[in-house]
Write a protein that holds these residues in place. Structure first.
Motif, PDB file in Angstrom:
ATOM      1  N   ILE A  90       0.857  -1.176   0.000  1.00 54.66           N
ATOM      2  CA  ILE A  90       0.000   0.000   0.000  1.00 54.66           C
ATOM      3  C   ILE A  90       0.900   1.235   0.000  1.00 54.66           C
ATOM      4  O   ILE A  90       2.097   1.104   0.199  1.00 54.66           O
ATOM      5  CB  ILE A  90      -0.911   0.008   1.237  1.00 54.66           C
ATOM      6  CG1 ILE A  90      -0.034  -0.225   2.463  1.00 54.66           C
ATOM      7  CG2 ILE A  90      -1.980  -1.043   1.125  1.00 54.66           C
ATOM      8  CD1 ILE A  90      -0.596   0.274   3.697  1.00 54.66           C
ATOM      9  N   PHE A  91       0.318   2.418  -0.210  1.00 51.64           N
ATOM     10  CA  PHE A  91       1.119   3.638  -0.218  1.00 51.64           C
ATOM     11  C   PHE A  91       1.128   4.211   1.196  1.00 51.64           C
ATOM     12  O   PHE A  91       0.117   4.765   1.639  1.00 51.64           O
ATOM     13  CB  PHE A  91       0.556   4.637  -1.222  1.00 51.64           C
ATOM     14  CG  PHE A  91       0.500   4.079  -2.608  1.00 51.64           C
ATOM     15  CD1 PHE A  91       1.669   3.788  -3.298  1.00 51.64           C
ATOM     16  CD2 PHE A  91      -0.707   3.797  -3.206  1.00 51.64           C
ATOM     17  CE1 PHE A  91       1.627   3.250  -4.564  1.00 51.64           C
ATOM     18  CE2 PHE A  91      -0.763   3.252  -4.471  1.00 51.64           C
ATOM     19  CZ  PHE A  91       0.410   2.976  -5.150  1.00 51.64           C
ATOM     20  N   PRO A  92       2.238   4.075   1.907  1.00 51.64           N
ATOM     21  CA  PRO A  92       2.230   4.333   3.355  1.00 51.64           C
ATOM     22  C   PRO A  92       1.906   5.776   3.739  1.00 51.64           C
ATOM     23  O   PRO A  92       1.249   6.012   4.745  1.00 51.64           O
ATOM     24  CB  PRO A  92       3.652   3.967   3.792  1.00 51.64           C
ATOM     25  CG  PRO A  92       4.479   3.983   2.557  1.00 51.64           C
ATOM     26  CD  PRO A  92       3.550   3.638   1.429  1.00 51.64           C
ATOM     27  N   GLY A  93       2.352   6.742   2.935  1.00 44.50           N
ATOM     28  CA  GLY A  93       2.153   8.144   3.327  1.00 44.50           C
ATOM     29  C   GLY A  93       0.790   8.682   2.939  1.00 44.50           C
ATOM     30  O   GLY A  93       0.423   9.789   3.303  1.00 44.50           O
ATOM     31  N   MET A  94       0.030   7.909   2.177  1.00 41.34           N
ATOM     32  CA  MET A  94      -1.267   8.403   1.718  1.00 41.34           C
ATOM     33  C   MET A  94      -2.370   7.936   2.657  1.00 41.34           C
ATOM     34  O   MET A  94      -2.239   6.927   3.324  1.00 41.34           O
ATOM     35  CB  MET A  94      -1.559   7.877   0.319  1.00 41.34           C
ATOM     36  CG  MET A  94      -0.638   8.410  -0.733  1.00 41.34           C
ATOM     37  SD  MET A  94      -1.221   7.871  -2.329  1.00 41.34           S
ATOM     38  CE  MET A  94      -0.237   8.880  -3.388  1.00 41.34           C
ATOM     39  N   SER A  95      -3.459   8.675   2.668  1.00 39.28           N
ATOM     40  CA  SER A  95      -4.569   8.262   3.508  1.00 39.28           C
ATOM     41  C   SER A  95      -5.261   7.059   2.871  1.00 39.28           C
ATOM     42  O   SER A  95      -5.023   6.729   1.716  1.00 39.28           O
ATOM     43  CB  SER A  95      -5.551   9.417   3.686  1.00 39.28           C
ATOM     44  OG  SER A  95      -6.204   9.664   2.467  1.00 39.28           O
ATOM     45  N   ARG A 133      -3.448   7.882   7.807  1.00 42.11           N
ATOM     46  CA  ARG A 133      -2.395   7.441   6.895  1.00 42.11           C
ATOM     47  C   ARG A 133      -2.291   5.922   6.925  1.00 42.11           C
ATOM     48  O   ARG A 133      -2.380   5.298   7.987  1.00 42.11           O
ATOM     49  CB  ARG A 133      -1.059   8.043   7.297  1.00 42.11           C
ATOM     50  CG  ARG A 133      -0.860   9.416   6.709  1.00 42.11           C
ATOM     51  CD  ARG A 133       0.506   9.900   6.980  1.00 42.11           C
ATOM     52  NE  ARG A 133       0.815   9.837   8.383  1.00 42.11           N
ATOM     53  CZ  ARG A 133       1.911   9.266   8.868  1.00 42.11           C
ATOM     54  NH1 ARG A 133       2.783   8.720   8.068  1.00 42.11           N
ATOM     55  NH2 ARG A 133       2.126   9.262  10.148  1.00 42.11           N
ATOM     56  N   SER A 135       0.120   3.857   6.653  1.00 37.20           N
ATOM     57  CA  SER A 135       1.217   3.208   7.372  1.00 37.20           C
ATOM     58  C   SER A 135       0.934   3.104   8.866  1.00 37.20           C
ATOM     59  O   SER A 135       1.612   2.368   9.563  1.00 37.20           O
ATOM     60  CB  SER A 135       2.514   3.988   7.161  1.00 37.20           C
ATOM     61  OG  SER A 135       2.401   5.259   7.749  1.00 37.20           O
TER      62      SER A 135
ATOM     63  N   ASP B  82       7.019  10.448  10.345  1.00 35.97           N
ATOM     64  CA  ASP B  82       7.431  10.846   9.005  1.00 35.97           C
ATOM     65  C   ASP B  82       6.686  12.072   8.516  1.00 35.97           C
ATOM     66  O   ASP B  82       6.782  12.461   7.364  1.00 35.97           O
ATOM     67  CB  ASP B  82       7.346   9.694   8.006  1.00 35.97           C
ATOM     68  CG  ASP B  82       5.979   9.080   7.990  1.00 35.97           C
ATOM     69  OD1 ASP B  82       5.106   9.566   8.712  1.00 35.97           O
ATOM     70  OD2 ASP B  82       5.791   8.097   7.258  1.00 35.97           O
ATOM     71  N   VAL B  84       3.680  13.300   7.898  1.00 38.58           N
ATOM     72  CA  VAL B  84       2.490  13.572   7.117  1.00 38.58           C
ATOM     73  C   VAL B  84       1.281  13.461   8.033  1.00 38.58           C
ATOM     74  O   VAL B  84       1.069  12.449   8.672  1.00 38.58           O
ATOM     75  CB  VAL B  84       2.349  12.572   5.955  1.00 38.58           C
ATOM     76  CG1 VAL B  84       1.204  12.976   5.066  1.00 38.58           C
ATOM     77  CG2 VAL B  84       3.633  12.500   5.181  1.00 38.58           C
ATOM     78  N   VAL B  86      -2.970  13.976   8.303  1.00 40.68           N
ATOM     79  CA  VAL B  86      -4.157  14.109   7.470  1.00 40.68           C
ATOM     80  C   VAL B  86      -5.114  15.028   8.191  1.00 40.68           C
ATOM     81  O   VAL B  86      -5.464  14.800   9.341  1.00 40.68           O
ATOM     82  CB  VAL B  86      -4.808  12.732   7.230  1.00 40.68           C
ATOM     83  CG1 VAL B  86      -6.012  12.882   6.338  1.00 40.68           C
ATOM     84  CG2 VAL B  86      -3.816  11.778   6.618  1.00 40.68           C
ATOM     85  N   GLU B 300       6.267   6.471  -3.625  1.00 36.10           N
ATOM     86  CA  GLU B 300       6.149   5.585  -2.477  1.00 36.10           C
ATOM     87  C   GLU B 300       6.364   4.127  -2.852  1.00 36.10           C
ATOM     88  O   GLU B 300       6.979   3.386  -2.101  1.00 36.10           O
ATOM     89  CB  GLU B 300       4.783   5.767  -1.819  1.00 36.10           C
ATOM     90  CG  GLU B 300       4.639   7.184  -1.292  1.00 36.10           C
ATOM     91  CD  GLU B 300       3.654   7.290  -0.163  1.00 36.10           C
ATOM     92  OE1 GLU B 300       2.817   6.387  -0.016  1.00 36.10           O
ATOM     93  OE2 GLU B 300       3.722   8.284   0.566  1.00 36.10           O
ATOM     94  N   ARG B 414      -2.060  16.321   4.380  1.00 35.51           N
ATOM     95  CA  ARG B 414      -2.942  15.836   3.332  1.00 35.51           C
ATOM     96  C   ARG B 414      -4.355  16.170   3.752  1.00 35.51           C
ATOM     97  O   ARG B 414      -4.724  15.996   4.896  1.00 35.51           O
ATOM     98  CB  ARG B 414      -2.800  14.325   3.195  1.00 35.51           C
ATOM     99  CG  ARG B 414      -1.390  13.830   3.201  1.00 35.51           C
ATOM    100  CD  ARG B 414      -1.372  12.394   2.777  1.00 35.51           C
ATOM    101  NE  ARG B 414      -1.671  12.327   1.368  1.00 35.51           N
ATOM    102  CZ  ARG B 414      -0.732  12.443   0.448  1.00 35.51           C
ATOM    103  NH1 ARG B 414       0.515  12.612   0.778  1.00 35.51           N
ATOM    104  NH2 ARG B 414      -1.042  12.388  -0.818  1.00 35.51           N
TER     105      ARG B 414
END
Lengths: 237, 425
Positions: A90-95, A133, A135, B82, B84, B86, B300, B414
């Motif tokens: 999965i894309f760890p930094g994305m929600s 997120r 991650s 890290d 980020v 939300v 990523e 985000r």
């Protein structure tokens, strides 16, 4: 029954090493097919070769009657094949929602809201964590996200690479329950697993892979009671 | 530090005494003993003063860190996640108040500021453009590009040589430079599609150097190190020089004003200011669009992207091309504002500076890049007296930043998604 995906004598090489040797198998419309095998048998290679990573050096991979052996990964993925890759990725930094949105790439944003709602119904945990997120979630939740992300492209065939990898037994049980639910909607599933017990119970048919070759094939129930399979993959009891 | 919520005066006093003793040890021999021939004088007054200042400062700091605000500050500095976060879907950033104020201020500045201040701000804005361009490539798409100055050079030389050979002016060159730089970005992008990290950095470094060396050595075309002069922008054909070229009227004569060399800077500034806002808006929208998400996803996890059906060739090339085109636009402004370009403006140090802006600002953060660009271009001007130590201070700053704020000045946030109308909650 019509064959959705078909491997015809597929060879795959990593440099001088042959990872798959004349592999032939079929996945029919509406079936759950599983491929079990030990570490390094070539299971993940088999899945990735559908996407041309690595490319098959011999034989044919046929999807819906079309030869996709030499097609690019994004061509394959935008024609109804979705994969939940090994190790989740999965894309760890994305929600969570952004991860799901990434899954809509092959079909566009048209059904996005409706599908996301469907995913949240299927995986209520993801709804709770939609703006978190990815991650920061547990392994099981990340696996659910990986499966949901694959389903967002409304695939005709869902490819799963070891969804039980590194998860607690109770979570594995949940994941397989969800796969059962997904299958009951008529989804065709091709599952690659080391957890033979769960995989064979779920599957209509199964293949056993040893050292890059298909050693055995049969219905899930047949393989589950097969002495050789029991000896090698189910602890011999 | 004590865990109670109140302020522990005793703890502060202990801190103060310790700091005072350390100050005494450090300053005692250095400040307190003044050599006088073969003899020495004791300067107890000076030492007492310095120690007193240190103790008072330590006491104040100690009290601050025990207050709630101080604790929050410490927590923010110490947290090593890290970076980020939300935000809630309905979160409204304070920026919606700040942006109009900055815009109005920015439009007033040229008419009250001195010519010198204006040139510094123009330089700052040029670096904002460069930073925003590289931010797409490095910050969003995660492709480490050490040759970004090459695109900057293409824009600058495009204007200078285009004017000299073809008579192309500023306004034609502005879009043309963006296209030229984008094409160069694609040419660089194709061979490096398979590369990551260090290998990509080396190739892009080479690209930047190739551009510079060609500009230096192809003397018949680029005039080599002698450089080329570049034209100023015109306002509907009106020129900003004291005497216009044949058949044109200078700006000041047309409006019946007295000639002032400041006019041209005001004009360049105003165009640049509007272009920066336009670019900021475009970048802001892009990060919210599927292509922006695709860049970040590619950074990523590339394998996951490909298994999701993302065409990584298109995504990488679009990042390279959009980043490069922004660099090209910055180059046109640079050439026009300097009136002259030569290869020494496009050394590797420039690439490193632009990269530092992106890293310092916070990878992928637009606001951070803007702040860092101004910081790194305006600070050297303010600290003119320390010009010799500029690079040293720069290095120290980088090290300190990497230790305390590894994710840059402004951390990326985000925006959460709101449930859209018509869907069930």
């Amino acid at each position: 029954m019509t064959a959705l995906l078909e491997f015809k004598d597929v060879d795959v090489h990593y440099g001088p090493i042959q990872a798959l040797k004349k592999v032939s198998l079929t996945v029919n419309q509406g079936e759950i097919v599983t491929m079990i095998g030990a570490n390094g048998a070539g299971k993940s290679t088999l899945l990735m070769s559908i996407f041309g990573q690595p490319r098959a050096s011999g034989g044919q991979i046929i999807y819906q009657g079309e030869d996709i052996t030499r097609k690019s990964a994004h061509y394959v993925a935008s024609n109804g094949l979705a994969q939940s890759p090994e190790g989740r990725r999965i894309f760890p930094g994305m929600s969570v929602e952004e991860n799901l949105l990434m899954g809509t790439i092959p079909i566009g944003m048209e059904h996005c809201d409706e599908d996301m709602e469907r995913m949240f119904t299927l995986f209520p945990r993801l709804r709770e964590r939609r703006n978190q997120r990815a991650s920061t979630m547990s392994g099981g939740e990340q696996q659910m996200l990986a499966i949901a992300r694959a389903l967002m492209s409304r695939p005709k065939l869902l490819l799963l690479d070891e969804p039980s990898l590194g998860l607690a037994p109770i979570i594995v049980k949940q994941i397989f329950q969800i796969l059962q639910d997904v299958a009951s909607t008529g989804m065709t599933i091709f599952l690659v697993e080391q957890n033979a017990n769960h995989a064979l119970k779920l599957a209509d048919r199964g293949y056993v892979m040893v050292n890059g070759e298909i050693r055995m094939t049969g219905t899930g129930a047949e393989l589950l009671v097969n002495p050789e399979v029991r000896e090698a993959y189910l602890g011999g009891h | 530090m004590s865990q109670s919520t109140g302020i522990d005066i005793k703890q502060s006093l202990v801190d103060t005494v310790i700091a005072g003793l350390m100050a005494l040890i450090v300053f005692g021999p250095i400040v307190g003993v003044l050599l006088d021939g073969y003899d020495f004088n004791l300067q107890t007054g000076n030492v007492a003063g310095l120690v007193g200042v240190v103790m008072m400062g330590r006491f104040a700091v100690s009290l601050f860190f025990q207050s709630q605000a101080g604790r929050n500050f410490l927590y923010r500095q110490a947290s090593k996640n890290d970076g980020v976060t939300v935000t809630a879907p309905d979160y409204k950033s304070n920026l919606r108040w700040i942006i109009p104020v900055v815009m109005v201020l920015g439009l007033i500045v040229p008419f009250i500021a001195s010519k010198y201040v204006l040139t510094v701000v123009i330089l700052g804005l040029i670096y904002v453009l460069l930073g925003l361009g590289l931010n797409i490539v490095v910050g969003l798409a995660g492709l480490l590009d050490l040759g970004f100055v090459g695109f900057y050079a293409i824009g600058a030389y495009g204007l200078a040589l285009g004017y000299e050979n073809l008579g192309i002016g500023f306004w034609t060159m502005l879009p043309l430079a963006a296209i030229m730089a984008a094409v160069a970005g694609a040419i660089l992008g194709f061979p490096v599609l398979r590369m990551h990290g260090d290998y990509l950095a080396i190739v892009t470094l080479g690209f930047g150097e190739i551009i510079r060396l060609v500009l230096t050595n192809w003397t018949s075309f680029t005039h080599g190190p002698n450089g080329v002069s570049a034209p100023l922008p015109t306002l509907f054909g009106l020129e900003f020089n004291r005497r216009a070229s044949e058949g044109n009227i200078p700006f000041h004569e047309f409006f019946g004003l007295k000639y002032d060399s400041g006019f041209k800077y005001i004009f360049v500034y105003l165009i640049l200011f509007l272009v920066v806002w336009a670019v900021l808006y475009v970048k802001h929208r892009l990060t919210k669009m599927p292509v922006g998400r695709a860049w970040e996803a590619l950074r990523e996890d590339e394998i996951a992207c490909r298994s999701l059906g993302l065409n990584h060739v298109l995504v990488k090339l679009s990042a390279f091309m959009l980043g490069a085109s922004t660099g090209g636009i910055a180059g046109v402004f640079f050439a026009s504002y300097q009136g002259f370009v030569n290869p020494s403006s496009f050394t590797f140090f420039e690439s490193a500076l632009i990269l530092a802006i992106v890293v310092l600002g916070g990878m992928g953060s637009t606001l951070g890049v803007v702040l860092a660009a101004f910081f790194l271009t305006v600070m050297p001007e303010i600290l003119r007296e320390f010009a010799d130590y500029r690079v040293l201070m720069f290095g120290v700053l980088m090290v300190v930043m990497m230790i305390w704020k590894p994710r840059g000045l402004v951390r990326v946030t985000r925006t959460g998604f709101a449930t859209r109308k018509g869907t069930v909650k």
